[in-house]
Design a protein around this motif. Structure first.
Motif, PDB file in Angstrom:
ATOM      1  N   TYR A 235      76.350  54.806  12.381  1.00 44.95           N
ATOM      2  CA  TYR A 235      77.202  54.610  13.555  1.00 44.95           C
ATOM      3  C   TYR A 235      78.569  54.066  13.137  1.00 44.95           C
ATOM      4  N   ALA A 236      78.568  53.073  12.245  1.00 45.07           N
ATOM      5  CA  ALA A 236      79.826  52.510  11.764  1.00 45.07           C
ATOM      6  C   ALA A 236      80.639  53.565  11.030  1.00 45.07           C
ATOM      7  N   ARG A 237      79.935  54.355  10.246  1.00 43.31           N
ATOM      8  CA  ARG A 237      80.598  55.374   9.437  1.00 43.31           C
ATOM      9  C   ARG A 237      81.296  56.423  10.294  1.00 43.31           C
ATOM     10  N   ARG A 238      80.585  56.930  11.288  1.00 45.06           N
ATOM     11  CA  ARG A 238      81.075  58.091  12.024  1.00 45.06           C
ATOM     12  C   ARG A 238      81.946  57.718  13.232  1.00 45.06           C
ATOM     13  N   THR A 239      81.781  56.497  13.751  1.00 44.06           N
ATOM     14  CA  THR A 239      82.519  56.148  14.961  1.00 44.06           C
ATOM     15  C   THR A 239      83.570  55.069  14.701  1.00 44.06           C
ATOM     16  N   VAL A 240      83.125  53.869  14.365  1.00 40.83           N
ATOM     17  CA  VAL A 240      84.071  52.761  14.221  1.00 40.83           C
ATOM     18  C   VAL A 240      85.041  52.986  13.063  1.00 40.83           C
ATOM     19  N   LEU A 241      84.509  53.414  11.907  1.00 41.32           N
ATOM     20  CA  LEU A 241      85.359  53.632  10.738  1.00 41.32           C
ATOM     21  C   LEU A 241      85.934  55.051  10.687  1.00 41.32           C
ATOM     22  N   ARG A 242      85.413  55.934  11.537  1.00 43.04           N
ATOM     23  CA  ARG A 242      85.959  57.293  11.694  1.00 43.04           C
ATOM     24  C   ARG A 242      85.998  58.073  10.384  1.00 43.04           C
ATOM     25  N   MET A 243      84.914  57.985   9.629  1.00 45.21           N
ATOM     26  CA  MET A 243      84.795  58.758   8.407  1.00 45.21           C
ATOM     27  C   MET A 243      84.276  60.150   8.738  1.00 45.21           C
ATOM     28  N   THR A 244      84.690  61.141   7.976  1.00 42.79           N
ATOM     29  CA  THR A 244      84.279  62.519   8.216  1.00 42.79           C
ATOM     30  C   THR A 244      83.001  62.836   7.457  1.00 42.79           C
ATOM     31  N   ASN A 245      82.424  63.994   7.703  1.00 41.58           N
ATOM     32  CA  ASN A 245      81.134  64.355   7.120  1.00 41.58           C
ATOM     33  C   ASN A 245      81.169  64.453   5.601  1.00 41.58           C
ATOM     34  N   ASP A 246      82.330  64.754   5.037  1.00 41.93           N
ATOM     35  CA  ASP A 246      82.392  64.864   3.571  1.00 41.93           C
ATOM     36  C   ASP A 246      82.789  63.538   2.928  1.00 41.93           C
ATOM     37  N   THR A 247      82.655  62.449   3.695  1.00 40.15           N
ATOM     38  CA  THR A 247      82.896  61.071   3.262  1.00 40.15           C
ATOM     39  C   THR A 247      84.371  60.754   3.045  1.00 40.15           C
ATOM     40  N   ARG A 248      85.253  61.678   3.370  1.00 45.41           N
ATOM     41  CA  ARG A 248      86.676  61.388   3.222  1.00 45.41           C
ATOM     42  C   ARG A 248      87.203  60.787   4.519  1.00 45.41           C
ATOM     43  N   GLY A 249      88.023  59.764   4.379  1.00 46.96           N
ATOM     44  CA  GLY A 249      88.570  59.141   5.566  1.00 46.96           C
ATOM     45  C   GLY A 249      88.462  57.638   5.494  1.00 46.96           C
ATOM     46  N   THR A 250      88.614  56.966   6.592  1.00 50.08           N
ATOM     47  CA  THR A 250      88.624  55.507   6.581  1.00 50.08           C
ATOM     48  C   THR A 250      87.281  54.952   6.149  1.00 50.08           C
ATOM     49  N   GLY A 251      87.331  53.757   5.623  1.00 49.29           N
ATOM     50  CA  GLY A 251      86.110  53.106   5.158  1.00 49.29           C
ATOM     51  C   GLY A 251      85.840  53.323   3.689  1.00 49.29           C
ATOM     52  N   GLN A 252      86.650  54.133   3.036  1.00 51.83           N
ATOM     53  CA  GLN A 252      86.440  54.390   1.620  1.00 51.83           C
ATOM     54  C   GLN A 252      87.318  53.480   0.771  1.00 51.83           C
ATOM     55  N   ILE A 253      86.977  53.343  -0.489  1.00 52.93           N
ATOM     56  CA  ILE A 253      87.833  52.614  -1.420  1.00 52.93           C
ATOM     57  C   ILE A 253      89.223  53.256  -1.391  1.00 52.93           C
ATOM     58  N   GLY A 254      90.236  52.429  -1.330  1.00 50.46           N
ATOM     59  CA  GLY A 254      91.599  52.936  -1.268  1.00 50.46           C
ATOM     60  C   GLY A 254      92.107  53.071   0.146  1.00 50.46           C
ATOM     61  N   ASP A 255      91.251  52.811   1.140  1.00 48.90           N
ATOM     62  CA  ASP A 255      91.694  52.900   2.528  1.00 48.90           C
ATOM     63  C   ASP A 255      91.369  51.594   3.242  1.00 48.90           C
TER      64      ASP A 255
END
Length: 359
Positions: A235-255
């Motif tokens: 839930y955190a991954r897909r909604t709050v942090l708005r990460m995409t299915n290929d794991t690119r996007g917010t919530g990753q190292i460097g973001d």
């Protein structure tokens, strides 16, 4: 993979990393002296915003030194020259006596309109480390002046806008603040393994995000219990942090900015990026942090063996008695919280040093 140059530029802008130093003769001698109000001890071999600020000051004194944030041989040589000119032991170690000589001088008593750009950049580098947003451009204008006054007021100093010795020492080594009750909830390891998520290997950021919410006494979205943690991580991954299915996007190292945005979406207004220095300072002050670094380093804390991978961990608590930090590492083999030292965290963060601090 970030290059060393990229990392050092980031450090000079305020995302500092402190590494292990070596023992030197002056460090021992200077530790016995206690310049008021706090000791400042910068070690050869370390990398931090404080080192970058010191390098700017060395240049201001006429010992031209690149402000890359790395305390290497060139910086040691400049420090030794500074020491020799002031009758100190020429060991290249910027301990409290050396820093007292460097900071307690009219040559660096900067204020609005100050003409020495290197001194001003030292001020701005430290202000950025402390969370003030500005360019490190050497111009002591209204923004820098107002930021200095705000920091002086926050430290209960005279808000003169002049960076005198006392203000310098507070900026290099901020006073610890008592905890404000931010850590209201349980310290829980939200491990990725066994979460049931097909992409769990990429979810260290969301797992740390959930662990911090729990420590703050907040119930994460979709959380029921630790045995069913996958729902909350996803839930955190897909909604709050708005990460995409290929794991690119917010919530990753460097973001880190994306993680800060995530905390703001759940109503936490005290989250900010802060680097290694900021992460540990926030926890000592009663807050919590996410810290980025090298998975192969923290894997050694919990019985694993893995290669280099950028990774997030959650810092949940600090023990003043032992000087250790409580870590929730979602990659833990034993699924338990661990207490680790400053040096262990420094080694972990030396590859990146990114963090999100909440205090």
């Amino acid at each position: 993979m970030p290059t060393r140059r990229t990392l050092l530029r980031t450090i000079a802008a305020g995302a500092g990393v402190t590494a292990l130093g070596v023992v030197g003769s002056q460090a021992f001698a200077e530790t016995a002296s206690s310049p008021s109000p706090r000791d400042i001890d910068l070690k050869p071999g370390s990398t931090s915003s404080n080192v970058a600020a010191m390098q700017y000051l060395l240049t201001a004194y006429g010992y031209k030194t690149s402000a890359d944030g790395y305390y290497g041989p060139v910086t040691e040589e400049s420090v030794a020259k500074f020491q020799g000119a002031r009758g100190l032991v020429k060991d290249g170690w910027a301990g409290p006596l050396t820093m007292e000589k460097m900071l307690d001088s009219d040559k660096v008593a900067a204020a609005e309109g100050w003409g020495n750009g290197s001194t001003v950049r030292a001020v701005q580098t430290l202000l950025v480390k402390l969370g003030y947003k500005m360019a490190v451009d050497g111009d002591f204008g209204p923004l820098t002046s107002s930021s200095v006054k705000k920091y002086q007021s926050a430290c209960k100093l005279t808000a003169s806008g002049t960076v005198n010795y006392t203000t310098w020492t507070h900026m290099f080594s901020p006073p610890e603040k008592p905890g404000d009750g931010l850590r209201k909830g349980p310290a829980v390891l939200v491990a990725q393994s066994g979460s049931g998520l097909s992409t769990w290997a990429y979810d260290c950021g969301p797992a740390a995000f959930v662990a911090l919410q729990l420590r703050m006494g907040r119930k994460p979205g979709k959380w029921t219990d630790v045995a069913h943690r996958g729902g909350a991580i996803d839930y955190a991954r897909r909604t709050v942090l708005r990460m995409t299915n290929d794991t690119r996007g917010t919530g990753q190292i460097g973001d880190e900015a994306g993680v800060v945005d995530g905390f703001e979406r759940i109503g936490v207004d005290r989250a900010r990026t802060g680097g290694f220095d900021g992460a540990l300072s926030a926890v000592r002050a009663g807050g919590v942090s996410m810290l980025g670094g090298d998975l192969s380093v923290c894997a050694k804390w919990n019985g694993r063996s893995t290669g280099y991978t950028l990774h997030w961990i959650a810092l949940l608590d600090y023990s003043s008695a032992s000087g250790e930090y409580q870590v929730a590492d979602s990659s833990s083999k034993y699924n338990k919280l661990v207490w680790v030292t400053h040096s262990q965290l420094a080694s972990f963060a030396s590859a990146w040093g990114a963090s999100v601090c909440i205090k």
